[in-house]
Design an enzyme around this catalytic site. Structure first.
Site, PDB file in Angstrom:
ATOM      1  N   LYS A  55      89.930  70.232  96.397  1.00 15.69           N
ATOM      2  CA  LYS A  55      90.493  71.033  97.495  1.00 15.69           C
ATOM      3  C   LYS A  55      91.583  70.246  98.224  1.00 15.69           C
ATOM      4  O   LYS A  55      92.647  70.774  98.538  1.00 15.69           O
ATOM      5  CB  LYS A  55      89.379  71.472  98.462  1.00 15.69           C
ATOM      6  CG  LYS A  55      88.510  72.571  97.883  1.00 15.69           C
ATOM      7  CD  LYS A  55      87.225  72.823  98.670  1.00 15.69           C
ATOM      8  CE  LYS A  55      86.361  73.852  97.919  1.00 15.69           C
ATOM      9  NZ  LYS A  55      85.033  74.038  98.506  1.00 15.69           N
ATOM     10  N   GLN A  99      81.540  71.924 103.345  1.00 14.64           N
ATOM     11  CA  GLN A  99      81.084  72.103 101.964  1.00 14.64           C
ATOM     12  C   GLN A  99      79.568  72.330 101.936  1.00 14.64           C
ATOM     13  O   GLN A  99      78.801  71.587 102.544  1.00 14.64           O
ATOM     14  CB  GLN A  99      81.459  70.862 101.123  1.00 14.64           C
ATOM     15  CG  GLN A  99      81.168  70.984  99.640  1.00 14.64           C
ATOM     16  CD  GLN A  99      82.014  72.033  98.922  1.00 14.64           C
ATOM     17  OE1 GLN A  99      83.119  72.352  99.332  1.00 14.64           O
ATOM     18  NE2 GLN A  99      81.487  72.568  97.838  1.00 14.64           N
ATOM     19  N   ASP A 122      86.554  80.025 104.784  1.00 14.93           N
ATOM     20  CA  ASP A 122      85.546  80.368 103.771  1.00 14.93           C
ATOM     21  C   ASP A 122      85.057  81.811 103.933  1.00 14.93           C
ATOM     22  O   ASP A 122      84.456  82.363 103.010  1.00 14.93           O
ATOM     23  CB  ASP A 122      84.317  79.466 103.951  1.00 14.93           C
ATOM     24  CG  ASP A 122      84.222  78.362 102.917  1.00 14.93           C
ATOM     25  OD1 ASP A 122      84.720  78.554 101.796  1.00 14.93           O
ATOM     26  OD2 ASP A 122      83.637  77.310 103.246  1.00 14.93           O
TER      27      ASP A 122
END
Ligand code: GUN
Length: 298
Positions: A55, A99, A122
């Site tokens: 990422k 994460q 997200d």
């Protein structure tokens, strides 16, 4: 019977990242700063370390700033909440991604709830889940949005098509079903308690498999000509003499290829789309945060 068209997610994602890079450069020229994504990793989970590294690299390659925060596995919930609060208030940070999975002892829901919904790239915050549910603009989880982009690119209008989503997770299955419904497909969500799953899948023009079970969906479950989107990434046990097992999806690829009209491969299908959409969501967040209209066509 002809072989299915292979939907090249890797190429689609590369083209999307290219367009994002151009838009990010435009944003930087106008505002004097790059769009910024903060990624938080707690603990040493090897797969998460790989994802977080990827990422960060993708951000930099697209002309965005990447702020990586790697914390030890024994980080307290209070310390993590305090970092999230700092990132919420940091004007250089447009998007925040924590994460998952978090180490046991940390309450994922509490951490996600602490993220400013307008930086929740997200799309995991309940505010964004709610916005999606009622058709308001908000951040949509990256993997299902990537799947929808591939489907629309391949099929065009999805109106009236029968779609079966296998899996009901908050991250993929549920938002996928909502996106398909919003695109006027007729949607069934199937899951571990679904009766006669093969028969349910057999009526689908669109199959989205997101169960995390290697090669569970067999070729004879697929309606001839259907479009198959395989979200699964599963590593099989290593074969004799090999160090690593093969990566396979949730669909028995070889069998499905002989029946489907089109199918995403694993790897190289849905996987590359997730990071590309994360960059897209971060770019959109940056525009909102700067009071600018979001770029079109991404
Ligand atoms: N773990 C696996 N996939 C994801 C994702 O898309 N976002 C976050 N935050 N964690 C993940």
């Amino acid at each position: 019977m002809t072989e299915a068209t292979v939907i090249d997610g890797k190429a689609f994602a590369a083209a999307l990242r290219e367009r994002i890079g151009v838009a990010a450069a435009g944003f930087a020229a106008q505002t004097g700063r790059r769009p910024g994504l903060a990624v938080v990793l707690v603990g040493e989970d090897p797969a998460s370390q790989v994802y977080v590294g990827a990422k960060g690299k993708a951000c930099e390659a697209a002309g965005m700033a990447s702020f990586e925060h790697r914390l030890p596995a024994d980080t307290s919930e209070a310390a993590l909440l305090s970092l999230v609060e700092r990132l919420n208030n940091d004007p250089e940070v447009d998007g925040i991604l924590v994460q998952l999975p978090l180490p046991s002892g940390l309450n994922e829901q509490a951490i996600i709830a602490a993220i400013n919904p307008d930086k929740d790239v997200d799309g995991f915050h309940v505010i964004n889940a709610g916005r999606l549910a009622v058709g308001q603009r908000g951040f949509v989880p990256c993997t299902p949005l990537g799947c929808l982009m591939l489907l629309k690119d391949h099929l065009g209008d999805l109106s009236g098509l029968e779609a079966v989503v296998i899996g009901r997770s908050n991250i993929v299955g549920k938002p996928m079903a909502q996106l398909l419904t919003d695109a006027n497909a007729t949607v069934t969500i199937a899951h571990s308690r679904t009766k006669n799953l093969p028969d349910v899948v057999r009526r689908a023009d669109i199959v989205v498999a997101a169960v995390g079970r290697p090669e569970m969906v067999r070729g004879d479950w697929i309606k001839p000509g259907a479009t198959v989107i395989d979200v699964g990434i599963n590593r099989l046990p290593p074969e004799e003499g090999k160090e690593k097992g093969r990566l396979v999806g949730d669909v028995a690829y070889g069998e499905a290829c002989a029946v489907a009209g089109a199918i995403t491969p694993v790897p190289g299908g849905v996987g590359p789309m997730t990071i590309a959409v994360l960059l897209r969501n971060t770019l959109v967040a940056a525009h909102h945060n700067a009071g600018m209209p979001a770029p079109e066509g991404l």
